[in-house]
Design a protein around this motif. Sequence first.
Motif, mmCIF file in Angstrom:
data_model
loop_
_atom_site.group_PDB
_atom_site.id
_atom_site.type_symbol
_atom_site.label_atom_id
_atom_site.label_comp_id
_atom_site.label_asym_id
_atom_site.label_seq_id
_atom_site.Cartn_x
_atom_site.Cartn_y
_atom_site.Cartn_z
ATOM 1 N N ILE A 63 22.855 -35.620 18.291
ATOM 2 C CA ILE A 63 21.781 -34.796 18.856
ATOM 3 C C ILE A 63 20.467 -35.073 18.126
ATOM 4 C CG2 ILE A 63 21.021 -32.435 19.241
ATOM 5 C CD1 ILE A 63 23.993 -31.665 19.284
ATOM 6 N N ALA A 64 20.556 -35.135 16.781
ATOM 7 C CA ALA A 64 19.336 -35.374 15.994
ATOM 8 C C ALA A 64 18.734 -36.718 16.370
ATOM 9 C CB ALA A 64 19.662 -35.333 14.503
ATOM 10 N N PHE A 123 16.906 -36.451 19.751
ATOM 11 C CA PHE A 123 15.635 -35.733 19.601
ATOM 12 C C PHE A 123 14.622 -36.605 18.887
ATOM 13 C CE2 PHE A 123 17.604 -31.651 20.670
ATOM 14 C CZ PHE A 123 16.586 -31.125 21.428
ATOM 15 N N PHE A 124 15.091 -37.317 17.854
ATOM 16 C CA PHE A 124 14.174 -38.163 17.091
ATOM 17 C C PHE A 124 13.550 -39.210 18.005
ATOM 18 C CE2 PHE A 124 13.128 -41.822 14.551
ATOM 19 C CZ PHE A 124 12.375 -41.243 13.549
ATOM 20 N N CYS A 172 10.910 -37.496 20.316
ATOM 21 C CA CYS A 172 9.709 -36.998 19.649
ATOM 22 C C CYS A 172 8.930 -38.128 19.000
ATOM 23 C CB CYS A 172 10.085 -35.963 18.594
ATOM 24 S SG CYS A 172 10.918 -34.560 19.288
#
Lengths: 439, 428
Positions: free
Chosen positions: B401-402, B405-406, B409
């Motif tokens: 998930i991280a 998102f990274f 963004c």
Amino acid sequence: MASLTDPPKESFRLGMLIYDTRYRSLTIQIVALFVFMIFAAWLINNTLANLAEQGKTIGFGFLSDPAGYDINQRLLDYSSQSTHWRAAFIGLLNTLLVAFMGCITATIIGVIVGVLRLSNNWIVARLMTVYVEAFRNVPVLLWIVFTMAIMIETLPAPRAFKGENPTANMVLFDSVAFTNRGVYIPEPLFSRGLGDLPVLPDRDSPACAAPEAGAPLNDSCGVFQISLDLILIVAVLAAGLYGSSRIKKRADRIQNATGDRPTTWYLRLGVVLVPLAIVLAILGFHLGYPQLKGFNFSGGTYLRNSLIALWLALSLYTAAFIAEIVRAGILAISSGQTEAAAALGLRSNRIMSLVILPQALRVIIPPLISNYLNLTKNSSLAIAVGYMDITGTLGGITMNQTGRELECVLLLMLVYLAISLSISGIMNWYNDRVKLVER
Amino acid sequence: MVQINFVRSVMEEQQAPPAATTGFLGWIRQNLFSSPLNAILTLLSLGFVAWLLAHSLPWIISPTWRATSLNECREILMGEGGACWGVIRERWLQLMFGFYPSELYWRPILAFLLLLIAVAPILFTGVPRRVLVFSAVYPFLMPWLLWGGPIWGPVVAGLGFVIGFYAHQFLKPIAGGLAAILTGVLLAILWWLFLAGPTASALSSVLPLALQSVESRAFGGFMLSITIGVVAIALSLPIGIVLALGRQSNLLIVRSLAVGFIEFIRGVPLITLLFVASTLLNIFMPPGTNFDIVLRVIIMVTLFASAYMAEVVRGGLAALPKGQYEAADALGLDFWMANRLIIMPQALKISIPGIVSTFIGVFKDTTLVSIIGLLDPLGLSNAIRADQAWNGIVWELYGFIALLFFVFCFSMSRYSMYLERKLQTGHR
């Protein structure tokens, strides 16, 4: 005959309300006000109708009922018999605690990282860039649950400290224990303490009956109790700091008059530390170490893993933003300033404190304020790891137990609004002080 | 007279720079070991990187793609540490779409591909301008594709704008600008309130063009995050601009309303607004209304983002030299023309970094909906752990998930840098 330059006096027409700039602004404002009031009335009307349909009334009386749930991390005395008011207050203190600790660590880490990102050491600068980008581009909630998972999954359980050959050991001369339930650190104790001062004591309650000679006051007397030891220590510290600032002022005066600055650092240090040490010795200050008893630790101060996880995650996340602010602030000062200061013969530490920092702070402080605010507001995510801050108490269990959504959310918003406005008020006052006066 | 001056007639051979200052060695000396302190820092950092890689690489490269449960994965690993990537292989569709019906996955995929086409003319100037028509149609197309149902709902809703626009165009020469605008808006509102519903149902009984409708409860995963994020981002910019203008206005009542709204929203955490969305918003509506939780969340996130956007735009407005306003006045432009032609293009350009970082913040904040029980990726990770086969899996899910998102963004922030460079006009 009317002069040609004088236009005929117009009488007021209705169209002028729209087309004449003198009246138009008034018209727009009145229309806006009406639309707003109609909208608000519509909302309130709907709300009242809905509440009447559900058989609910609006009132805050439920806050005086016993809460009936426990709060595991608290700064003040609390039991499940306490009221919802007290639960909310304990939650508020927890919010302020984690926000305060977070702001301090985030500033320290952020300043260090921001300076290191400008380092001419290639690998250090790159590492810090990776840190900043990693934390800024991943949601803070993810970091919080991730840190919590690290605490739970990788740290040993308290029983791993047991036995002849324990699989885990306490660190720092057996004074700090990192367990998956939280961190145990030594607590300050006073063998000749002054006791506690009850604030807002309730004279009628049995808890406030005059204690026997020498016995400490009952903990549940008053809304909360302030340790007199703490008051004394803070007072001595404040007096010491005031004395230190007087010494600095005197040194400034001498320097302005003669050009020579007397060496004062040992005086300034001494005036703070010596009285403090004397007071601590008189009070019989010692540390209470956490001890393994049975399957858990007792004694010492217990910081739950939810508090630690929230604190660490918020600090590291906000520090990444602060690092960028600090970097931008330093880059905003032209190198000519450093060179000019050096040409005046200032040494490098005084260049930093007298020339660079005052100017950089002017750039740094406004965004820093908004990051402190963000940290405080993000602390409401505590609810994801079960730390009982005000969102967890008032907006969580109290709301679910009493079913008073409207009152609880309203109160919650007002509390956060008050916190935000006071933080920005304080920081803006500070900003006005450090701001350079222009032209 | 003795000649004492000296004029060089032949240049000296240029010498090679010292070996220690050039090439790889020189670079290392300059950038890694320029002073004892730097040398220590370098060694420490190298040690840290080595330690990190030594611990994480074997964990990441683990042959567990095929495992279908945590136990099976542990058998493959045979006691050694390693990631169980099987969970990602098995559940990644769920992490992307939540519980959206799998035979309808083409709809969100199409919606997001079309989104790329719709934003292309806004993001890049090289794209033909005619694509902008599609960008205008897209806001009505997307909800239809995601939620399904008859096509006439979005068509009729869009028609309201068309009616308002043409009424304005028609009335402008007759009744003047302001009256035309007011009538246009009024006609559109009347259309939406009274005529849109019956028209839509009449049209769908005549021509039943409908997609299978999907309930909001089925929404989840990154699809949900992107839906909330994109709608909030797209709506927050215009609302934010209006709020910023309101805050800058010299009309007392308008200004106080704008200030009150902005400061209130910025003073409370998003989670309290989400509480409002999940528990209170239905109470504020007329009795009997029960509208969708995703819609309620989108409304609150949009309000939240608008307040932040307003402050960013206000910063841009404040940074503009006063002469620009005065020049616009001197040219005889009215308020809207001055803002459209002179003020906003410059103010928005100044505030690009702030706008994009607000976008990134909104997108990251969509994870908060997991707290009020929506199944965004973070909420789904709990749902996956509740499954017997994957009970106790943590790092792989969070890591995945991280990473996603990274990627989102980080690319947004890089785009903002590109935009800043492109719009840089050199007035520095």
